[in-house]
Design a protein around this motif. Structure first.
Motif, short mmCIF file in Angstrom:
data_model
loop_
_atom_site.label_atom_id
_atom_site.label_comp_id
_atom_site.label_asym_id
_atom_site.label_seq_id
_atom_site.Cartn_x
_atom_site.Cartn_y
_atom_site.Cartn_z
N ALA A 1 69.64 91.12 -31.21
CA ALA A 1 70.64 91.88 -31.65
C ALA A 1 69.99 92.60 -30.15
O ALA A 1 68.75 93.14 -29.72
CB ALA A 1 70.41 93.05 -32.53
N HIS A 2 71.03 92.70 -28.93
CA HIS A 2 70.52 92.65 -27.64
C HIS A 2 70.51 94.24 -27.53
O HIS A 2 71.61 95.04 -27.95
CB HIS A 2 72.00 92.43 -26.84
N GLY A 3 69.65 95.43 -27.26
CA GLY A 3 69.67 96.42 -26.76
C GLY A 3 68.66 97.07 -27.59
O GLY A 3 68.18 98.52 -27.80
N TRP A 4 68.34 96.30 -29.01
CA TRP A 4 67.77 97.03 -30.25
C TRP A 4 66.15 96.21 -30.06
O TRP A 4 65.47 96.44 -31.19
CB TRP A 4 68.37 96.21 -30.89
N GLU A 5 66.06 95.32 -28.74
CA GLU A 5 64.21 95.26 -28.97
C GLU A 5 63.61 96.06 -29.54
O GLU A 5 61.46 95.96 -30.23
CB GLU A 5 64.15 94.25 -27.30
N GLN A 6 63.44 97.18 -27.98
CA GLN A 6 62.92 98.13 -27.95
C GLN A 6 62.44 99.12 -29.74
O GLN A 6 61.14 99.18 -30.24
CB GLN A 6 62.56 99.39 -27.05
N ALA A 7 63.25 99.06 -30.35
CA ALA A 7 63.42 99.92 -32.11
C ALA A 7 62.93 98.86 -32.65
O ALA A 7 61.63 99.45 -33.18
CB ALA A 7 64.82 100.22 -31.98
N ALA A 8 62.82 97.14 -32.34
CA ALA A 8 62.50 96.64 -33.21
C ALA A 8 61.39 96.97 -33.61
O ALA A 8 60.09 96.70 -34.07
CB ALA A 8 62.84 95.38 -33.29
N THR B 1 62.74 92.97 -36.96
CA THR B 1 63.40 92.32 -35.87
C THR B 1 64.90 93.38 -35.18
O THR B 1 65.35 94.18 -35.50
CB THR B 1 64.65 91.41 -36.79
N PRO B 2 65.41 92.89 -34.20
CA PRO B 2 66.12 93.92 -33.19
C PRO B 2 67.47 93.36 -34.30
O PRO B 2 68.23 94.79 -34.73
CB PRO B 2 66.55 92.65 -32.15
N ALA B 3 67.99 92.40 -35.10
CA ALA B 3 69.50 92.69 -36.00
C ALA B 3 68.70 94.24 -37.31
O ALA B 3 70.05 95.08 -37.61
CB ALA B 3 69.12 91.07 -36.33
N PHE B 4 67.98 94.09 -37.70
CA PHE B 4 67.25 95.24 -38.78
C PHE B 4 67.12 96.96 -38.15
O PHE B 4 68.54 97.38 -38.77
CB PHE B 4 65.81 95.32 -39.28
N ALA B 5 66.43 96.49 -37.23
CA ALA B 5 67.28 98.35 -35.71
C ALA B 5 68.82 98.10 -35.55
O ALA B 5 69.09 99.44 -35.61
CB ALA B 5 66.13 97.74 -34.67
N SER B 6 69.39 96.98 -35.72
CA SER B 6 70.59 97.30 -35.33
C SER B 6 71.87 97.97 -36.27
O SER B 6 72.56 98.67 -36.28
CB SER B 6 71.25 96.43 -34.58
N ALA B 7 71.92 96.59 -37.30
CA ALA B 7 71.61 97.31 -38.17
C ALA B 7 71.55 98.74 -39.05
O ALA B 7 71.98 99.91 -39.88
CB ALA B 7 71.46 96.49 -40.07
N PHE B 8 70.82 99.31 -39.50
CA PHE B 8 69.78 100.28 -39.12
C PHE B 8 70.78 101.65 -38.46
O PHE B 8 70.67 102.47 -38.99
CB PHE B 8 68.11 100.80 -39.12
N ALA B 9 70.57 101.31 -37.15
CA ALA B 9 71.05 102.43 -36.21
C ALA B 9 72.65 102.08 -37.13
O ALA B 9 73.18 103.74 -37.48
CB ALA B 9 71.45 101.88 -34.97
N ALA B 10 73.69 101.71 -37.08
CA ALA B 10 75.04 102.13 -38.07
C ALA B 10 75.13 102.43 -38.72
O ALA B 10 75.81 103.06 -39.52
CB ALA B 10 75.24 100.03 -37.87
N TRP B 11 74.04 102.38 -39.62
CA TRP B 11 73.71 103.27 -40.67
C TRP B 11 73.32 104.19 -40.75
O TRP B 11 74.05 105.06 -41.50
CB TRP B 11 73.03 102.40 -42.04
N GLN B 12 72.74 104.63 -39.89
CA GLN B 12 72.82 106.25 -39.69
C GLN B 12 73.87 106.59 -38.87
O GLN B 12 73.70 107.87 -39.27
CB GLN B 12 71.32 106.44 -38.40
#
Length: 280
Positions: A32-39, A80-91
């Motif tokens: 997920a582009h942009g979510w690598e650092q969060a991952a 993974t970045p996709a998990f971080a992206s999904a968690f951000a959407a939930w937040q």
């Protein structure tokens, strides 16, 4: 907590939380582009975060990762970045800062959602301890359903729902079907006197593990065999044991499917599930 008279327990003032989203489908690409650092930060905190989400010090949130993944609707691994992206959407849906980082604050918010799916918790929040059912009206498990052939009592409708769930799990999962211990019952209804004796014996009343007013008094709560780590009994709350359980096929299947049969989990105990089809 005071018990109400039989049949007079008030309805919860708070409506149960909405059910979780449908289980996400597995995907080959969890980028997920942009979510690598969060991952990368999540990958570090997954096993290293010092916190106490259930009033007991722990390190890491790996034990809770399957529940989090279900709630945020992702099938991607927690690092993974996709998990971080999904968690951000939930937040964002929760009105929180969408950082994509799993923290104690955000997990506490998520835990609150999970807990309010348990009618027993809603009653407890009002100071209501449900009156136990008439033991003569309970039904017993079959020898093949109890862990080690143990006899377990439940309310009839809860037992029927449990049996439907186990049948579905064994059809869907060859791993569960291959081990008859999986999803067997090692506890169901427990009288208030039995719980009081356990509290006194273990010296941990009203802590994270034992309570003077337990959900088991309702005849709607079950403790299921979902595996165990080497050297631990199946209901040990030791962190290595709980982690091993959450990685096994039985728990993974329950997280994705138990709500279809009316069962919800107490997040600290992978083995503890409560049927929500009746008022406690």
């Amino acid at each position: 907590m005071p018990a109400t008279a039989p049949g007079l327990a008030p309805k919860p003032a708070l409506a149960p939380a909405p059910p979780p989203p449908p289980p996400a489908q597995a995907r080959a690409d969890c980028s997920a582009h942009g979510w690598e650092q969060a991952a990368n930060i999540n990958a570090s905190s997954l096993r290293g975060l010092p916190w106490a989400p259930f009033r007991r010090p722990e390190f890491g949130w790996e034990t809770y990762a399957p529940l989090i993944a279900r709630e945020i609707a992702t099938a991607c691994a927690p690092d993974t970045p996709a998990f971080a992206s999904a968690f951000a959407a939930w937040q964002k849906r929760q009105g929180a800062q969408p950082s994509g980082l799993v923290s104690e604050i955000d997990f506490t918010r998520l835990k609150g959602v999970l807990q309010t799916r348990r009618p027993f918790v809603l009653l407890s929040a009002q100071g209501v301890c449900p009156t136990p059912p008439d033991e003569a009206a309970l039904v017993s498990s079959r020898p093949d359903e109890g862990y080690g052939a143990k006899q377990v009592l439940l309310r009839p409708a809860a037992m029927a729902a449990y049996r439907r769930m186990v049948e579905a799990a064994r059809v869907a999962s060859p791993e569960i079907a291959a081990d008859p211990r999986y999803l067997s019952l090692f506890s169901g209804y427990r009288s208030p006197a039995a719980d009081a004796a356990r509290c006194a014996e273990e010296g941990n009343c009203n802590g994270v593990v034992r309570a003077t007013c337990s959900a088991h008094r309702t005849g709607l709560a079950v403790d299921l065999y979902v595996g165990q780590a080497d050297g631990f009994p199946p209901d040990s709350s030791a962190d290595p044991n709980r982690l091993a359980m959450t990685k096994g096929p039985a728990y993974q299947w329950l997280v994705r499917n138990a709500d279809r049969f009316g069962f919800v989990n107490y997040p600290f105990e992978p083995w503890h599930w409560e049927w929500t089809g009746e008022q406690p």
